[in-house]
Design an enzyme around this catalytic site. Structure first.
Site, PDB file in Angstrom:
ATOM      1  N   HIS A 280       0.881  -1.188   0.000  1.00  0.00           N
ATOM      2  CA  HIS A 280       0.000   0.000   0.000  1.00  0.00           C
ATOM      3  C   HIS A 280       0.911   1.229   0.000  1.00  0.00           C
ATOM      4  O   HIS A 280       1.744   1.379  -0.896  1.00  0.00           O
ATOM      5  CB  HIS A 280      -0.921  -0.121   1.218  1.00  0.00           C
ATOM      6  CG  HIS A 280      -2.058   0.835   1.278  1.00  0.00           C
ATOM      7  ND1 HIS A 280      -2.442   1.631   0.240  1.00  0.00           N
ATOM      8  CD2 HIS A 280      -2.937   1.126   2.304  1.00  0.00           C
ATOM      9  CE1 HIS A 280      -3.490   2.370   0.601  1.00  0.00           C
ATOM     10  NE2 HIS A 280      -3.799   2.081   1.852  1.00  0.00           N
ATOM     11  N   HIS A 319      -2.316  -2.409  -9.558  1.00  0.00           N
ATOM     12  CA  HIS A 319      -3.288  -1.809  -8.661  1.00  0.00           C
ATOM     13  C   HIS A 319      -4.539  -2.674  -8.657  1.00  0.00           C
ATOM     14  O   HIS A 319      -4.898  -3.233  -9.685  1.00  0.00           O
ATOM     15  CB  HIS A 319      -3.648  -0.389  -9.123  1.00  0.00           C
ATOM     16  CG  HIS A 319      -4.240   0.433  -8.045  1.00  0.00           C
ATOM     17  ND1 HIS A 319      -5.576   0.381  -7.733  1.00  0.00           N
ATOM     18  CD2 HIS A 319      -3.671   1.304  -7.169  1.00  0.00           C
ATOM     19  CE1 HIS A 319      -5.805   1.200  -6.720  1.00  0.00           C
ATOM     20  NE2 HIS A 319      -4.675   1.767  -6.353  1.00  0.00           N
ATOM     21  N   ASP A 375       2.821   5.367  -6.614  1.00  0.00           N
ATOM     22  CA  ASP A 375       4.081   5.255  -5.875  1.00  0.00           C
ATOM     23  C   ASP A 375       5.304   5.097  -6.768  1.00  0.00           C
ATOM     24  O   ASP A 375       6.430   5.114  -6.268  1.00  0.00           O
ATOM     25  CB  ASP A 375       4.005   4.063  -4.911  1.00  0.00           C
ATOM     26  CG  ASP A 375       2.995   4.299  -3.813  1.00  0.00           C
ATOM     27  OD1 ASP A 375       3.026   5.394  -3.230  1.00  0.00           O
ATOM     28  OD2 ASP A 375       2.166   3.418  -3.555  1.00  0.00           O
TER      29      ASP A 375
HETATM   30  N1  CMC Z   1       5.006  -6.885 -10.169  1.00  0.00           N
HETATM   31  C1  CMC Z   1       4.914  -8.115 -10.721  1.00  0.00           C
HETATM   32  N2  CMC Z   1       3.780  -8.827 -10.754  1.00  0.00           N
HETATM   33  C2  CMC Z   1       2.697  -8.286 -10.206  1.00  0.00           C
HETATM   34  C3  CMC Z   1       2.703  -7.016  -9.627  1.00  0.00           C
HETATM   35  C4  CMC Z   1       3.922  -6.305  -9.628  1.00  0.00           C
HETATM   36  N3  CMC Z   1       3.993  -5.091  -9.091  1.00  0.00           N
HETATM   37  N4  CMC Z   1       1.473  -6.733  -9.156  1.00  0.00           N
HETATM   38  C5  CMC Z   1       0.726  -7.779  -9.435  1.00  0.00           C
HETATM   39  N5  CMC Z   1       1.459  -8.741 -10.078  1.00  0.00           N
HETATM   40  C6  CMC Z   1       0.967 -10.017 -10.606  1.00  0.00           C
HETATM   41  C7  CMC Z   1       0.728 -11.022  -9.488  1.00  0.00           C
HETATM   42  O1  CMC Z   1       1.880 -11.790  -9.241  1.00  0.00           O
HETATM   43  C8  CMC Z   1      -0.402 -11.820 -10.054  1.00  0.00           C
HETATM   44  O2  CMC Z   1       0.117 -12.691 -11.023  1.00  0.00           O
HETATM   45  P1  CMC Z   1      -0.507 -14.176 -11.216  1.00  0.00           P
HETATM   46  O3  CMC Z   1      -1.905 -13.918 -11.734  1.00  0.00           O
HETATM   47  O4  CMC Z   1       0.389 -14.835 -12.198  1.00  0.00           O
HETATM   48  O5  CMC Z   1      -0.499 -14.808  -9.861  1.00  0.00           O
HETATM   49  C9  CMC Z   1      -1.247 -10.787 -10.805  1.00  0.00           C
HETATM   50  O6  CMC Z   1      -0.311  -9.767 -11.175  1.00  0.00           O
HETATM   51  C10 CMC Z   1      -2.363 -10.177  -9.972  1.00  0.00           C
HETATM   52  O7  CMC Z   1      -1.788  -9.660  -8.771  1.00  0.00           O
HETATM   53  P2  CMC Z   1      -2.542  -9.631  -7.372  1.00  0.00           P
HETATM   54  O8  CMC Z   1      -1.528  -9.600  -6.287  1.00  0.00           O
HETATM   55  O9  CMC Z   1      -3.579 -10.730  -7.328  1.00  0.00           O
HETATM   56  O10 CMC Z   1      -3.312  -8.249  -7.493  1.00  0.00           O
HETATM   57  P3  CMC Z   1      -3.950  -7.438  -6.298  1.00  0.00           P
HETATM   58  O11 CMC Z   1      -5.037  -6.611  -6.879  1.00  0.00           O
HETATM   59  O12 CMC Z   1      -4.276  -8.295  -5.145  1.00  0.00           O
HETATM   60  O13 CMC Z   1      -2.720  -6.498  -5.814  1.00  0.00           O
HETATM   61  C11 CMC Z   1      -1.213  -4.707  -5.625  1.00  0.00           C
HETATM   62  C12 CMC Z   1      -2.600  -5.161  -6.110  1.00  0.00           C
HETATM   63  C13 CMC Z   1      -1.112  -3.200  -5.736  1.00  0.00           C
HETATM   64  C14 CMC Z   1      -1.072  -5.075  -4.139  1.00  0.00           C
HETATM   65  C15 CMC Z   1      -0.130  -5.404  -6.479  1.00  0.00           C
HETATM   66  O14 CMC Z   1      -0.256  -5.014  -7.822  1.00  0.00           O
HETATM   67  C16 CMC Z   1       1.274  -5.132  -5.969  1.00  0.00           C
HETATM   68  O15 CMC Z   1       1.761  -5.824  -5.066  1.00  0.00           O
HETATM   69  N6  CMC Z   1       1.963  -4.069  -6.531  1.00  0.00           N
HETATM   70  C17 CMC Z   1       3.279  -3.697  -6.021  1.00  0.00           C
HETATM   71  C18 CMC Z   1       3.121  -2.883  -4.757  1.00  0.00           C
HETATM   72  C19 CMC Z   1       2.606  -1.485  -5.047  1.00  0.00           C
HETATM   73  O16 CMC Z   1       3.110  -0.802  -5.925  1.00  0.00           O
HETATM   74  N7  CMC Z   1       1.627  -1.055  -4.250  1.00  0.00           N
HETATM   75  C20 CMC Z   1       1.074   0.296  -4.353  1.00  0.00           C
HETATM   76  C21 CMC Z   1      -0.347   0.320  -4.811  1.00  0.00           C
HETATM   77  S1  CMC Z   1      -0.939   1.966  -5.225  1.00  0.00           S
HETATM   78  C22 CMC Z   1      -0.791   2.839  -3.740  1.00  0.00           C
HETATM   79  C23 CMC Z   1      -1.909   2.573  -2.794  1.00  0.00           C
HETATM   80  O17 CMC Z   1      -2.080   1.433  -2.339  1.00  0.00           O
HETATM   81  O18 CMC Z   1      -2.624   3.499  -2.467  1.00  0.00           O
END
Ligand code: CMC
Length: 436
Positions: A280, A319, A375
């Site tokens: 986050h 996201h 971010d």
């Molecule tokens: N790098 C590589 N792979 C990723 C990433 C990433 N940053 N984000 C998601 N994936 C992949 C993940 O491994 C999964 O792949 P598979 O379907 O093969 O298992 C797929 O994409 C879906 O990911 P998810 O974790 O199920 O998606 P989510 O909606 O639960 O998570 C997230 C969203 C933001 C937590 C995630 O994209 C992430 O960890 N990003 C990196 C951390 C980040 O930049 N966070 C800031 C978010 S914006 C600021 C805020 O929160 O306000």
């Protein structure tokens, strides 16, 4: 306690019903659909017999569940749209100050010039924190993470305002909304100064909120520091972009904790704790650490290989809601170059740009609809401005305070809301005797 007094569920055109058949009983049920949702409680009537508690929904991580009706922030994740109270983020950032944006988020309309002046003065007058708080700061190690210190100071400030527990009283709520918005920059600056072994710089009422913040961080008696207007404006833009983002993890924490009628300081501390995590608000810090680790353009291929193999995440990408470009990232990228005009270029921008270029053309990212989020570029600006990496999540929390409080106030005024209490599916052992 009659806290919730304001809103009823509004009727929307286009409501219809789903017809659901239960093969166990042969009964048909009409499930009303409103606002594109079915009420989970409506499923409770679908029962196999007298003892059956009825159907419920299962939605780990709330991937497809609305927890509230809100009128504050609108996101269209497919089209990359973000609006506060109907105003596009692109129009607000750069034309509207953070404080006016906070007013908008809280009150639904932009302030008139008079309202804006009074509001700014009210916030400035509340920016000082009571005396025990700097002493509380002394109890922390200098290398304690600034976000951990910020969270503790927030909760500690609540101990000095026991009257804030009267959350049913709109006047009390309004007063502590002001106090928290005003205190957030001061506490953030205190967390920074403590880490550097520097004394606390008191707030100044003659400066704008972002200029005062910069001064409390980098200024102080005899420092000769004067916030540069370009950097003051960049800070303001960053604050506007981070002010609210509807039902994310930290806002859900604010609403969840606040739903027990905890005081707003404790609820805000819980929200800040949720923001701290690297998935986050802690992602801005994680991005900078990642860029440091990659080191140079030459280090990118090996790093991207590890992402493709699923060993690493490209921090600042992806996201839950945005499945196209995060509009905030676009504005931040532009703002970075304005900041570099004053501070000189942060060379990490070149690594970030190259990472983005590669990722946007790669099947792994395209297939998963992963784009830069807020971010990805913000940390590069923060670093250029001179903030240490550990302070980055705190810089996110300062303006998000306004969003948390607006959502908290909305929740307490919503007659439908009750203490948040999800169900579970119990799959543990059935009742059994304790071994003798
Ligand atoms: N790098 C590589 N792979 C990723 C990433 C990433 N940053 N984000 C998601 N994936 C992949 C993940 O491994 C999964 O792949 P598979 O379907 O093969 O298992 C797929 O994409 C879906 O990911 P998810 O974790 O199920 O998606 P989510 O909606 O639960 O998570 C997230 C969203 C933001 C937590 C995630 O994209 C992430 O960890 N990003 C990196 C951390 C980040 O930049 N966070 C800031 C978010 S914006 C600021 C805020 O929160 O306000």
């Amino acid at each position: 306690m009659p806290v919730n007094t304001e809103s009823d569920t509004p009727e929307l055109p286009g409501s219809f019903s789903l017809r659901v058949s239960d093969p166990r009983t042969g009964h048909d049920y009409e499930l009303p659909v409103e606002h594109g949702t079915v009420r989970a409680t409506a499923l409770g009537q679908v029962r196999a017999g007298e003892d059956d508690p009825g159907l419920a929904t299962y939605d780990p991580a709330f991937k497809n569940t609305a927890n509230c009706i809100s009128r504050i922030t609108y996101i269209d994740g497919d089209r990359g749209i973000l609006e506060y109270r109907g105003y596009p983020i692109e129009e607000l950032a750069g034309t509207t100050s953070y404080l006016d944006t906070a007013w908008l988020i809280l009150n639904g309309e932009l302030p008139t010039p008079d309202e804006s002046r009074v509001w700014a003065a009210e916030i400035a007058a509340r920016a000082g924190v009571p005396d025990p708080l700097p002493r509380m700061l002394e109890g922390f190690r200098a290398d304690g993470h600034p976000m951990a210190i910020f969270i503790a100071l927030l909760a500690g400030l609540g101990a000095m305002h026991p009257e804030s527990k009267a959350v049913a009283d709109p006047a009390v709520r309004a007063e502590h909304v002001r106090r928290l918005i005003a205190a957030a920059p001061t506490l953030a600056a205190m967390a920074y100064r403590h880490g550097r072994g520097l004394s606390v710089v008191p707030p100044r009422e003659d400066l704008s909120l972002p200029a005062n913040f910069l001064n409390m961080v980098f200024g102080g008696e005899g420092s000769g520091y004067k916030p540069d207007p370009v950097l003051e404006r960049a800070m303001d833009v960053l604050f506007v972009l981070h002010a609210d983002h509807e039902q994310n993890c930290s806002t859900s924490a604010m609403r969840g904790v606040g739903s027990s009628h905890a005081d707003p300081y404790s609820s805000a501390a819980a929200a800040a704790a949720a923001l701290y995590g690297p998935l986050h608000g802690g992602a801005n810090e994680a991005v900078l650490r990642m860029l440091d680790e990659i080191g140079s353009i030459e280090g990118i291929p090996a790093f991207m290989d590890s992402v493709r193999r699923g060993e690493r995440r490209l921090m600042g990408f992806g996201h839950r809601v945005y499945k196209s470009y995060d509009p905030r990232a676009r504005i931040i990228k532009r703002t970075a170059y304005e900041v570099f005009e004053v501070t000189g270029k942060n060379p990490k921008i070149d690594i970030a740009l190259e990472l983005e270029r590669i990722a946007l053309g790669e099947e792994y990212f395209v297939k998963r609809r992963l784009y830069p989020n807020v971010d990805f570029y913000s940390g590069i600006i923060y670093e250029a401005l001179g903030f240490p990496v550990g302070l980055f999540p705190v810089l996110f929390a300062v303006p998000r305070m306004s969003g948390w409080l607006a959502q908290w106030d909305e929740m307490l005024g919503d007659r439908e809301q009750k203490i948040a209490r999800p169900k579970q599916i119990y799959l543990g052992p059935a009742k059994r005797p304790v071994p003798a």
